[in-house]
Scaffold this active site. Structure first.
Site, PDB file in Angstrom:
ATOM      1  N   GLY A  19      28.304   9.271  -4.360  1.00 59.55           N
ATOM      2  CA  GLY A  19      28.050   8.565  -5.605  1.00 59.55           C
ATOM      3  C   GLY A  19      26.631   8.672  -6.094  1.00 59.55           C
ATOM      4  O   GLY A  19      26.219   9.662  -6.676  1.00 59.55           O
TER       5      GLY A  19
ATOM      6  N   TRP B 236      23.409   7.072  -8.531  1.00 53.48           N
ATOM      7  CA  TRP B 236      23.334   6.618  -9.921  1.00 53.48           C
ATOM      8  C   TRP B 236      24.165   7.509 -10.846  1.00 53.48           C
ATOM      9  O   TRP B 236      24.891   7.016 -11.715  1.00 53.48           O
ATOM     10  CB  TRP B 236      21.882   6.597 -10.381  1.00 53.48           C
ATOM     11  CG  TRP B 236      21.709   6.089 -11.776  1.00 53.48           C
ATOM     12  CD1 TRP B 236      21.463   6.836 -12.904  1.00 53.48           C
ATOM     13  CD2 TRP B 236      21.785   4.729 -12.221  1.00 53.48           C
ATOM     14  NE1 TRP B 236      21.382   6.017 -14.012  1.00 53.48           N
ATOM     15  CE2 TRP B 236      21.569   4.725 -13.613  1.00 53.48           C
ATOM     16  CE3 TRP B 236      22.012   3.526 -11.563  1.00 53.48           C
ATOM     17  CZ2 TRP B 236      21.575   3.552 -14.371  1.00 53.48           C
ATOM     18  CZ3 TRP B 236      22.018   2.352 -12.320  1.00 53.48           C
ATOM     19  CH2 TRP B 236      21.802   2.375 -13.695  1.00 53.48           C
TER      20      TRP B 236
ATOM     21  N   TYR C  24      13.666  -1.728  -4.239  1.00 56.72           N
ATOM     22  CA  TYR C  24      12.783  -1.064  -5.201  1.00 56.72           C
ATOM     23  C   TYR C  24      13.439  -1.049  -6.578  1.00 56.72           C
ATOM     24  O   TYR C  24      14.568  -1.518  -6.751  1.00 56.72           O
ATOM     25  CB  TYR C  24      12.479   0.364  -4.734  1.00 56.72           C
ATOM     26  CG  TYR C  24      13.657   1.080  -4.120  1.00 56.72           C
ATOM     27  CD1 TYR C  24      14.650   1.643  -4.906  1.00 56.72           C
ATOM     28  CD2 TYR C  24      13.791   1.157  -2.738  1.00 56.72           C
ATOM     29  CE1 TYR C  24      15.735   2.285  -4.355  1.00 56.72           C
ATOM     30  CE2 TYR C  24      14.884   1.805  -2.164  1.00 56.72           C
ATOM     31  CZ  TYR C  24      15.854   2.369  -2.980  1.00 56.72           C
ATOM     32  OH  TYR C  24      16.940   2.995  -2.419  1.00 56.72           O
TER      33      TYR C  24
ATOM     34  N   GLN D 262      28.288  34.554   6.767  1.00 63.39           N
ATOM     35  CA  GLN D 262      28.586  33.420   7.642  1.00 63.39           C
ATOM     36  C   GLN D 262      29.143  32.261   6.821  1.00 63.39           C
ATOM     37  O   GLN D 262      28.880  32.137   5.622  1.00 63.39           O
ATOM     38  CB  GLN D 262      27.362  32.995   8.435  1.00 63.39           C
ATOM     39  CG  GLN D 262      26.210  32.402   7.650  1.00 63.39           C
ATOM     40  CD  GLN D 262      25.011  32.110   8.562  1.00 63.39           C
ATOM     41  OE1 GLN D 262      24.634  32.914   9.406  1.00 63.39           O
ATOM     42  NE2 GLN D 262      24.416  30.946   8.369  1.00 63.39           N
TER      43      GLN D 262
ATOM     44  N   TRP E 139      14.111   5.846   0.414  1.00 64.15           N
ATOM     45  CA  TRP E 139      14.432   6.699  -0.739  1.00 64.15           C
ATOM     46  C   TRP E 139      13.110   7.216  -1.308  1.00 64.15           C
ATOM     47  O   TRP E 139      12.309   6.469  -1.810  1.00 64.15           O
ATOM     48  CB  TRP E 139      15.193   5.963  -1.833  1.00 64.15           C
ATOM     49  CG  TRP E 139      15.458   6.929  -2.948  1.00 64.15           C
ATOM     50  CD1 TRP E 139      14.659   7.197  -4.030  1.00 64.15           C
ATOM     51  CD2 TRP E 139      16.577   7.811  -3.063  1.00 64.15           C
ATOM     52  NE1 TRP E 139      15.204   8.177  -4.805  1.00 64.15           N
ATOM     53  CE2 TRP E 139      16.379   8.580  -4.227  1.00 64.15           C
ATOM     54  CE3 TRP E 139      17.702   8.038  -2.279  1.00 64.15           C
ATOM     55  CZ2 TRP E 139      17.298   9.553  -4.639  1.00 64.15           C
ATOM     56  CZ3 TRP E 139      18.605   9.000  -2.700  1.00 64.15           C
ATOM     57  CH2 TRP E 139      18.403   9.740  -3.866  1.00 64.15           C
TER      58      TRP E 139
ATOM     59  N   GLU F 209      27.287   2.587  -7.586  1.00 67.63           N
ATOM     60  CA  GLU F 209      26.346   1.824  -8.402  1.00 67.63           C
ATOM     61  C   GLU F 209      26.923   1.576  -9.805  1.00 67.63           C
ATOM     62  O   GLU F 209      26.710   2.372 -10.696  1.00 67.63           O
ATOM     63  CB  GLU F 209      25.024   2.576  -8.508  1.00 67.63           C
ATOM     64  CG  GLU F 209      24.351   2.833  -7.168  1.00 67.63           C
ATOM     65  CD  GLU F 209      22.992   3.508  -7.283  1.00 67.63           C
ATOM     66  OE1 GLU F 209      22.308   3.345  -8.331  1.00 67.63           O
ATOM     67  OE2 GLU F 209      22.606   4.201  -6.340  1.00 67.63           O
TER      68      GLU F 209
END
Length: 447
Positions: free
Chosen positions: A146, A148, A281, A120, A425, A205
């Site tokens: 993207g 880090w 964070y 598939q 995250w 970033e």
């Protein structure tokens, strides 16, 4: 047990509300009747690699109850090539096409209980996300570009009008039109992933600011980022007219005011974005010589750094630069940052340490589902209710993290500040009952 739990939650809500109401007004907390907004974005990052060591397949979003509490899932990540194109490559460090769409998912890991069949076109995480969307019709899935590690060549992609046009076209072709490498009996091929993704999230970033060593950085990144958003918006809208769909465009933005000024044209970028998620964070971590908070709502009293970072500092920074509050989504971590070799006594906060704490996958970084088991097992939970953060300390090792009480306090802050919602995250850090995601869902329910 149920009435007791209800009273306890009511008490926490009342306390958090009191603390937020008593706090001095800031740019973020001055919203006009924000609770009347139609709804809140609840955005969770699903990591490509979470299916391995963390044993977190897409199916867990369904069985844990997380999917029904989310509005968006951001798939992390898509890569950007040196010549400025979206691409999928199975080479080491370049990508994981096997996890993305080639791996035949067995029945026990499948959202609908049906194993992928040989030959598939769409398998792996992409295929399971399609099944998840079929079961949760209002859920949107974005490809996040993207991160880090893969922001190295964003500057090349954004550099010129021609490079921007080519980059955006390649991303739409690969992810929205679903033209995956492969085919001819193998997974992939033209249109294989069509309909999986509902938009694009840019996680550069950072423009004109150091991220991972080796990133290409140019002073022109600041204005080129705005131009890149404009080109994405133009091409997404054009494609949407052919499919009669709106494709979302979002971006992940930094908490550091200096990074905001170096890389972003403040008010201008929000003309093109559906919303933006703001880093809430990694304010501190094992790279620091003393223990500290990594995700506090406000800067704690006695903090050794001045100025310092906090969620409120980040949000106020963007509002001061012209961001509309109803397009800002606050990031919440499902992991903690830790130190070991802590000396100085007391509750461990703001004390010298020898280095990052030992952890499961990365020194100084541990998932919430692991940290929650430490409370009462040699570790004491400490809280700063005024500043909105919690930590664990056993006399030697220190972990700063967000537990349900802190998460709930942040959702109340989001409501009072008139923000657009919460971002996670990452989803694989939660426990099997999706405790933190359910807390966000409860806190951001429109009353």
């Amino acid at each position: 047990m149920r009435p007791f739990r209800h009273r306890r939650l009511t008490a926490v809500v009342a306390l958090a509300t009191m603390l937020l109401t008593a706090a001095p007004p800031t740019a973020a907390s001055a919203g006009d009747k924000p609770d009347r907004r139609a709804g809140y974005h609840r955005v969770g990052y699903f990591t490509q690699w979470g299916i391995y060591g963390r044993a977190f397949p897409v199916k867990k979003l369904d069985t844990s109850g997380a999917a029904s509490r989310l509005t968006h899932v951001n798939y992390a990540f898509g890569n950007v090539s040196e010549d400025g194109r979206c691409y999928v490559d199975g080479g080491p460090g370049e990508g994981d096409a096997w996890a993305d769409y080639q791996r035949p998912v067995p029945s026990e890991e499948s959202v609908d209980g049906v194993a992928d069949a040989p030959g598939q076109a769409l398998n792996g995480n992409f295929g399971q996300l399609a099944k998840l969307k079929a079961k949760h019709r209002d859920l949107k899935v974005l490809i996040s570009l993207g991160g880090w590690s893969w922001s190295t060549y964003f500057s090349n992609a954004a550099r010129t009008d021609a490079s921007r046009k080519a980059f955006v076209a390649s991303c739409i072709d690969l992810y929205l039109k679903g033209n995956l490498p492969g085919g001819d009996g193998a997974a992939g091929g033209p249109g294989a992933a069509a309909g999986v993704f509902d938009g694009i999230d840019l996680d550069w970033e950072w423009p004109n600011w150091a991220g991972e060593p080796g990133n290409v950085i140019r002073p022109q990144d600041r204005e080129n980022f705005t131009k890149l958003l404009a080109e994405f918006r133009r091409q997404l809208d054009a494609y949407g007219r052919t499919t009669r769909a709106h494709y979302a465009l979002t971006a992940f933005l930094p908490a550091n005011p200096a990074t905001m000024d170096a890389g972003y044209e403040g008010r201008k970028i929000f003309k093109y974005l559906d919303f933006a998620t703001v880093q809430g964070y990694d304010f501190h971590g094992g790279w620091d010589a003393v223990t500290n908070q990594q995700s506090a709502l406000r800067v704690p009293a006695g903090a050794p750094d001045n100025p310092d970072f906090s969620a409120e500092v980040a949000i106020d920074g963007w509002i001061a630069r012209g961001a509309p509050r109803d397009k800002l989504v606050l990031g919440i971590p499902y992991y903690g940052r830790g130190w070991t070799g802590v000396t100085g006594g007391g509750n461990g906060l703001f004390q010298p340490a020898t280095g990052p704490a030992p952890a499961t996958f990365e020194p100084g970084y541990e998932d919430y589902k692991q940290l929650k088991t430490l409370a009462g097992n040699g570790y004491t939970v400490h809280r700063d209710l005024r500043s909105g953060h919690a930590w664990l300390f056993d006399g030697t090792t220190f972990w700063t993290y967000d537990d349900p009480a802190v998460v709930l306090q942040k959702t109340l802050y989001i409501r009072r500040a008139g923000l657009a919602g919460a971002m996670i995250w990452s989803l694989d850090g939660d426990d099997d009952n999706a405790t933190l995601t359910k807390t966000i869902g409860a806190g951001l329910t429109t009353w």
